[in-house]
Every structure is written in structure tokens, then in C-alpha cells.
Design a protein around this motif. Structure first.
Motif, short mmCIF file in Angstrom:
data_model
loop_
_atom_site.label_atom_id
_atom_site.label_comp_id
_atom_site.label_asym_id
_atom_site.label_seq_id
_atom_site.Cartn_x
_atom_site.Cartn_y
_atom_site.Cartn_z
N UNK A 10 0.86 -1.18 0.00
CA UNK A 10 0.00 0.00 0.00
C UNK A 10 0.89 1.23 0.00
N UNK A 11 0.58 2.18 -0.88
CA UNK A 11 1.35 3.42 -0.89
C UNK A 11 0.78 4.38 0.14
N UNK A 12 1.58 5.37 0.46
CA UNK A 12 1.13 6.39 1.39
C UNK A 12 -0.11 7.09 0.86
N UNK A 13 -0.13 7.36 -0.44
CA UNK A 13 -1.29 8.01 -1.05
C UNK A 13 -2.55 7.16 -0.96
N UNK A 14 -2.44 5.87 -1.21
CA UNK A 14 -3.60 4.97 -1.11
C UNK A 14 -4.13 4.93 0.32
N UNK A 15 -3.22 4.82 1.26
CA UNK A 15 -3.63 4.76 2.66
C UNK A 15 -4.34 6.04 3.08
N UNK A 16 -3.75 7.18 2.76
CA UNK A 16 -4.34 8.45 3.17
C UNK A 16 -5.68 8.71 2.48
N UNK A 17 -5.81 8.28 1.24
CA UNK A 17 -7.10 8.42 0.55
C UNK A 17 -8.18 7.61 1.24
N UNK A 18 -7.86 6.37 1.60
CA UNK A 18 -8.82 5.52 2.31
C UNK A 18 -9.14 6.09 3.69
N UNK A 30 -16.51 18.30 11.29
CA UNK A 30 -17.22 19.31 10.51
C UNK A 30 -16.80 19.28 9.05
N UNK A 31 -17.70 19.70 8.15
CA UNK A 31 -17.37 19.70 6.72
C UNK A 31 -16.12 20.53 6.38
N UNK A 32 -15.94 21.67 7.04
CA UNK A 32 -14.76 22.48 6.75
C UNK A 32 -13.48 21.75 7.16
N UNK A 33 -13.52 21.05 8.28
CA UNK A 33 -12.36 20.27 8.71
C UNK A 33 -12.08 19.16 7.70
N UNK A 34 -13.12 18.51 7.22
CA UNK A 34 -12.97 17.47 6.21
C UNK A 34 -12.29 18.04 4.97
N UNK A 35 -12.73 19.20 4.53
CA UNK A 35 -12.13 19.84 3.35
C UNK A 35 -10.67 20.20 3.62
N UNK A 36 -10.37 20.74 4.80
CA UNK A 36 -8.99 21.08 5.14
C UNK A 36 -8.09 19.86 5.15
N UNK A 37 -8.59 18.75 5.67
CA UNK A 37 -7.82 17.51 5.65
C UNK A 37 -7.53 17.09 4.21
N UNK A 39 -7.37 18.89 1.47
CA UNK A 39 -6.37 19.77 0.85
C UNK A 39 -4.98 19.47 1.40
N UNK A 40 -4.85 19.33 2.69
CA UNK A 40 -3.55 19.04 3.29
C UNK A 40 -2.97 17.73 2.76
N UNK A 42 -3.78 16.08 -0.12
CA UNK A 42 -3.50 16.14 -1.55
C UNK A 42 -2.33 17.07 -1.89
N UNK A 43 -2.34 18.27 -1.34
CA UNK A 43 -1.36 19.28 -1.73
C UNK A 43 -0.01 19.05 -1.06
N UNK A 44 -0.02 18.72 0.22
CA UNK A 44 1.23 18.70 0.98
C UNK A 44 1.83 17.32 1.18
N UNK A 45 1.02 16.29 1.21
CA UNK A 45 1.56 14.96 1.51
C UNK A 45 1.63 14.09 0.27
N UNK A 46 0.49 13.88 -0.38
CA UNK A 46 0.47 12.97 -1.52
C UNK A 46 1.33 13.49 -2.67
N UNK A 47 1.40 14.80 -2.83
CA UNK A 47 2.22 15.34 -3.91
C UNK A 47 3.70 14.98 -3.76
#
Length: 66
Positions: A10-18, A30-37, A39-40, A42-47
């Protein structure tokens, strides 16, 4: 004390997506927290670490220079 974990591919990206999908769908944050997670992750870790096998992330040698 360390615990043995069997080898996985399992890659780090697959794990974090799941993980994100489970957190987003359980309704405990909260929905805003979900969105912030999202973005963090996708942009900062998976990239940078998305293709790295999850089991290789426990040491700096497994991820290369950050």
C-alpha cells in the motif's frame, strides 16, 4: 516495543485516501475540517510522498530528502 506488521504494498497516497474517505463519511468532524484535511493530504503529503510505500515512511531514508 515494536510490533511486527506483515509486508504490504500500500502506498502512502492509497492509505491516506482511504483514511480520508472513512473520516469524511463517518460524520464526526465538521465539513470544513474534512475539506482542510483533503487539501492538506493532496497538496502537501500525496504530492511528495504519495508513491512511497507506507511501510517505508517510518525512516527518513525511506522518503528521501524533504
Amino acid at each position: 516495543m515494536a510490533t511486527y506488521v506483515g509486508l504490504t504494498y500500500v502506498t502512502t497516497g492509497e492509505y491516506l485516501s482511504a483514511w480520508w474517505e472513512s473520516v469524511a463519511s463517518d460524520g464526526t468532524i465538521r465539513p470544513k475540517t474534512t475539506k482542510n484535511y483533503y487539501v492538506a493530504i493532496r497538496v502537501h503529503i500525496v504530492s511528495r510522498l504519495g508513491s512511497v510505500p507506507l511501510q517505508a515512511t517510518d525512516t527518513p531514508e525511506g522518503t528521501g530528502p524533504l
